[in-house]
Design a protein around this motif. Structure first.
Motif, PDB file in Angstrom:
ATOM      1  N   PHE A  36       0.915  -1.264   0.050  1.00 22.23           N
ATOM      2  CA  PHE A  36      -0.057   0.092   0.249  1.00 22.23           C
ATOM      3  C   PHE A  36       0.798   1.398  -0.116  1.00 22.23           C
ATOM      4  O   PHE A  36       2.120   0.923   0.431  1.00 22.23           O
ATOM      5  N   VAL A  38       1.255   5.666   0.874  1.00 23.72           N
ATOM      6  CA  VAL A  38       0.433   6.516   1.354  1.00 23.72           C
ATOM      7  C   VAL A  38       1.232   7.941   0.971  1.00 23.72           C
ATOM      8  O   VAL A  38       2.457   8.194   0.998  1.00 23.72           O
ATOM      9  N   LEU A 163      -9.024   3.096  -0.989  1.00 22.38           N
ATOM     10  CA  LEU A 163      -8.294   2.040  -0.065  1.00 22.38           C
ATOM     11  C   LEU A 163      -8.023   0.866  -1.107  1.00 22.38           C
ATOM     12  O   LEU A 163      -6.753   0.442  -1.073  1.00 22.38           O
ATOM     13  N   TYR A 167      -4.437   3.885  -1.634  1.00 22.51           N
ATOM     14  CA  TYR A 167      -4.295   5.280  -0.839  1.00 22.51           C
ATOM     15  C   TYR A 167      -5.034   5.139   0.675  1.00 22.51           C
ATOM     16  O   TYR A 167      -5.838   4.401   0.643  1.00 22.51           O
ATOM     17  N   LEU A 168      -4.263   5.794   1.625  1.00 25.47           N
ATOM     18  CA  LEU A 168      -4.959   5.766   2.920  1.00 25.47           C
ATOM     19  C   LEU A 168      -5.366   7.124   3.075  1.00 25.47           C
ATOM     20  O   LEU A 168      -4.624   8.144   3.215  1.00 25.47           O
ATOM     21  N   TRP A 174     -11.973   9.756   6.297  1.00 21.05           N
ATOM     22  CA  TRP A 174     -12.782   8.735   6.423  1.00 21.05           C
ATOM     23  C   TRP A 174     -13.740   8.411   7.554  1.00 21.05           C
ATOM     24  O   TRP A 174     -14.677   8.028   7.634  1.00 21.05           O
ATOM     25  N   VAL A 199     -10.394   0.350   7.206  1.00 24.97           N
ATOM     26  CA  VAL A 199      -9.237   1.342   7.141  1.00 24.97           C
ATOM     27  C   VAL A 199      -8.509   0.846   8.390  1.00 24.97           C
ATOM     28  O   VAL A 199      -7.117   0.857   7.808  1.00 24.97           O
ATOM     29  N   ARG A 202      -5.893  -1.843   7.094  1.00 20.07           N
ATOM     30  CA  ARG A 202      -4.861  -1.594   6.124  1.00 20.07           C
ATOM     31  C   ARG A 202      -3.728  -0.676   7.074  1.00 20.07           C
ATOM     32  O   ARG A 202      -2.631  -0.722   6.631  1.00 20.07           O
ATOM     33  N   VAL A 203      -4.135   0.187   7.902  1.00 18.01           N
ATOM     34  CA  VAL A 203      -3.212   0.829   9.065  1.00 18.01           C
ATOM     35  C   VAL A 203      -2.586  -0.318   9.528  1.00 18.01           C
ATOM     36  O   VAL A 203      -1.051   0.118   9.680  1.00 18.01           O
ATOM     37  N   VAL A 212       1.521   6.239   8.699  1.00 17.57           N
ATOM     38  CA  VAL A 212       0.097   6.282   9.016  1.00 17.57           C
ATOM     39  C   VAL A 212      -0.250   7.089   9.846  1.00 17.57           C
ATOM     40  O   VAL A 212      -1.427   6.958  10.262  1.00 17.57           O
ATOM     41  N   SER A 215      -3.615   8.889   9.126  1.00 14.29           N
ATOM     42  CA  SER A 215      -4.791   7.817   9.108  1.00 14.29           C
ATOM     43  C   SER A 215      -5.304   6.894   9.872  1.00 14.29           C
ATOM     44  O   SER A 215      -6.503   6.658   9.645  1.00 14.29           O
ATOM     45  N   LYS A 216      -4.380   6.814  11.125  1.00 11.06           N
ATOM     46  CA  LYS A 216      -4.803   6.018  12.095  1.00 11.06           C
ATOM     47  C   LYS A 216      -5.929   6.476  12.694  1.00 11.06           C
ATOM     48  O   LYS A 216      -6.095   7.782  12.687  1.00 11.06           O
TER      49      LYS A 216
END
Length: 732
Positions: A36, A38, A163, A167-168, A174, A199, A202-203, A212, A215-216
């Protein structure tokens, strides 16, 4: 009436196809060894800035195209309108920097027109297969804008596509979509839980937390998904997510526990409400008025107005021992009698409540207008109009201006009068609001509209619509207003009027809702025009803003069943199944009534076999198919099937059906079945002139008939009697 029933104005700018399929073609901006990717900026904390100010997006470009240079200059000067005109007048696509920044600023404006413009850019990029030009920031901001605009499905598709493309999205993007899904109807809360899980999954695949960091999930994101679990009543999943907060170093806040109050109310644990308040105080979390309002609303929702009144009175008196007051009013012994490991972990103080005294509030909290109004809603639901009026007068006498009645309070009073049919009194309250300067909103007018329609006063409802738009309020009717009028026309059997309002709504640019379509379908189904109902259904299928649900399918089936058109109804049911929609009790009930109307008892046997399988009573492996939800039959469905079988002398099947009724606690109508048997079958098996094969079949039928007579309590071969309903026929 012609078949061309619906006039179709141009839709708002919306992608014809979901964004999901197109975004899958996004090529990676950078090649990295990670599965993945970011997108990050060289500036620290730039992602946070990009979600609050699109001008902080740091995108470099080496393109020397004069048009692109002009466009980026306009965007940096925040001249978004001029930048949009420059983009519209250009025949060539700008560079990725300009495109991403233009979508970001259009999304940040958060207006219907700017959102439509951003969507049009997405549509163009999708058609030209150039969606890879956009960056994660612009897509995230578009998702937030879509969520705020009510385009929840579109926003969800953007996040999912990001996702799938590697992309995150930023947590603010989100989590905004998760929050909207959690509060929406249908399967929105369940979709919110799934999106959160996607999500987080993926994190967790990134070993470096710094990659991340933007994004987390944070506490706000967890609160959004906890709210979804509370709306679904998923206490175990709620506990899992509550424990999961520690993994991401998130601490529950007062909103987390307010949501826990909702969960307790949803799973019928009134006894635990006081312990949520105590938990907040024990952990030292600052209390807010929303917590106390949630408690009052929960007790009102349980119908326990006495505890709600005690709580409000304690707040009026300025007491700090509210926890003690609630303990004395509540049956806290129930906690120890029914131990639940979920709530024992969520609220450990409830298990050891006898070991310590209830905590005290840190300061006095006086009730405000919101809390008083919530208590008034409880009076209104129980039809206590006098108490509602007394509460209104008491609020007027309060010294604190924050406790004075507001537009929500007056709307609640109007609802109380509408509930008892006192429309003149309700209209007087509306006039009083205008006189004292409290503005009424659309909700106020829509409640009055509903009251007039329920009282079949359609002319008064039409007059109120004119007052609403042309009077001092200056409020244009919305989709709820038109849905109410359409339903009112149905109540007076005015299908043409319902269609007129539907088309008028669309002509005004008001997007029909799911209720709009199903209500219009109901009008045509009840008036015996299933083909027109089918046409409305097809319009609903083609509307990307509306999700077709089981109610719409059932309304379509009902339209054909009312006329006894069994084959057409069965084709609709098969189409339902092909679309992944499983029939429910209402679907089968409509089919059963259609079979009775069409006088095709053989079809009842096929229908009963399917119902039996869905109830888990079948003999084969399909009876326990995991992908088909279990059916809970009701009295109407089973009674209709039994009636058909008794009339057709299918006594073996009739006994199966009545056994199913007894299993589900539904008392069979033996009196009716006895009357049918005596009137239709008391002279059965009297012919002696039949082939041997026919006599053998008759013997089996007679055994079933004797068993059915035994169940009815009529004289039968199991218990001899001098009185017989039928003569001996030689088969004995």
């Amino acid at each position: 009436m012609t078949t061309n029933i619906i006039t179709t104005p141009p839709w708002p700018t919306t992608p014809t196809h979901p964004i999901t399929a197109a975004l899958r073609r996004i090529s990676p901006p950078l090649k990295t060894p990670n599965p993945f990717r970011v997108q990050t900026s060289t500036q620290p904390n730039s992602s946070n800035l990009s979600l609050s100010n699109p001008n902080n997006i740091n995108i470099s470009s080496n393109n020397n195209n004069p048009q692109d240079q002009t466009l980026i200059l306009l965007l940096r000067q925040r001249k978004t309108e001029e930048a949009w005109l420059a983009y519209s007048n250009s025949t060539k696509l700008p560079n990725p920097t300009c495109l991403s920044r233009l979508i970001s600023q259009l999304s940040y404006q958060n207006t219907p027109s700017s959102f439509a413009r951003a969507q049009s850019i997405i549509t163009r990029l999708r058609d030209e297969q150039q969606l890879h030009r956009l960056d994660a920031n612009s897509l995230g901001l578009l998702a937030v804008s879509a969520a705020k605009s009510g385009q929840t499905l579109y926003a969800t598709s953007i996040i999912k596509s990001m996702l799938k493309s590697g992309y995150l999205p930023h947590v603010k993007a989100w989590s905004a979509v998760v929050s909207r899904l959690a509060s929406s109807g249908d399967d929105g809360p369940a979709e919110a839980v799934r999106l959160f899980q996607s999500v987080v999954k993926r994190v967790r695949r990134f070993s470096d937390p710094n990659v991340v960091v933007d994004s987390k999930p944070d506490t706000a994101a967890f609160n959004a998904v906890l709210n979804a679990c509370a709306n679904l009543g998923l206490s175990k999943r709620f506990l899992e997510l509550f424990d999961e907060m520690q993994e991401f170093k998130c601490e529950p806040d007062v909103l987390s526990y307010n949501i826990m109050i909702k969960l307790c109310a949803r799973v019928n644990r009134k006894d635990l409400l006081v312990f949520v308040l105590e938990r907040i105080l024990d952990k030292g979390i600052p209390l807010c008025m929303t917590t106390l309002h949630s408690l009052v609303a929960a007790y009102v929702g349980f119908g326990d107005l006495e505890i709600a009144e005690e709580l409000v009175q304690a707040m009026r008196e300025g007491r700090l021992d509210i926890c003690r007051v609630l303990r004395e009013c509540s049956d806290t012994e129930f906690v120890r009698k029914t131990e639940n490991h979920v709530f024992a972990k969520l609220l450990p103080n409830s298990v050891s409540s006898n070991d310590h005294d209830p905590p005290m509030l840190k300061k006095v909290y006086r009730p405000d207008s919101r809390i008083y109004t919530t208590l008034m809603k409880g009076y209104m639901k129980q039809g206590r109009v006098l108490d509602t009026m007394r509460m209104l007068e008491a609020m007027r006498q309060q010294e604190d201006s924050g406790s004075h009645p507001d537009h929500v309070t007056y709307t609640t009073v109007i609802s109380a009068f509408v509930k008892v049919g006192a429309m003149d009194r309700a209209r007087q309250v509306l006039a009083e609001m205008s006189r004292i300067g409290v503005p009424a909103n659309r909700i106020t007018y829509n409640i009055l509209l509903k009251g007039y329609c329920e009282q079949l006063q359609i002319e008064e409802a039409k007059e109120l619509i004119r007052v609403m738009a042309d009077g001092d309020a200056g409020l244009e009717p919305d989709v709820v207003s038109y849905n109410t009028l359409i339903d009112g026309c149905i109540l007076i059997d005015d299908g043409a009027g319902a269609l007129t309002y539907f088309n008028e709504m669309r002509a005004r640019g008001i997007a029909p809702s799911k209720v709009s379509y199903t209500t219009l379908m109901k009008a045509f189904a009840l008036s015996g025009q299933p083909k027109l109902a089918n046409k409305v259904f097809d319009e609903m299928l083609n509307d990307p803003r509306v999700k077709v649900d089981l109610v719409a399918w059932n309304m379509l089936v009902e339209g054909y069943c009312r006329l006894g058109l069994l084959e057409e109804a069965k084709r609709i049911v098969e189409r339902m199944k092909e679309n992944g929609v499983h029939p429910n009790v209402a679907t089968y009930g409509s089919l059963a009534n259609c079979i009775a109307l069409a006088r095709k008892p053989g079809e009842a046997l096929l229908l009963w076999n399917e119902v039996k399988e869905r109830c888990g009573m079948g003999d084969g492996e399909n009876s326990k198919a995991s992908d088909v939800p279990r059916l809970e039959p009701d009295e109407g469905l089973l009674d209709t099937l039994a009636d058909i079988c008794v009339r057709a002398a299918f006594f073996k099947k009739a006994l199966e059906i009545v056994a199913c009724m007894e299993e589900y606690g539904i008392p069979p109508n033996k009196t009716k079945y006895t009357r049918i048997y005596v009137e239709m079958h008391s002279r059965m098996f009297t012919s002696k002139h039949a082939s041997r094969a026919r006599q053998d079949r008759r013997k089996e039928r007679k055994k079933a008939a004797e068993a059915f007579k035994f169940w009815l309590g009529l004289p039968n071969s199991y218990y001899g009697s001098e009185w017989r309903l039928e003569a001996a026929d030689g088969d004995d």
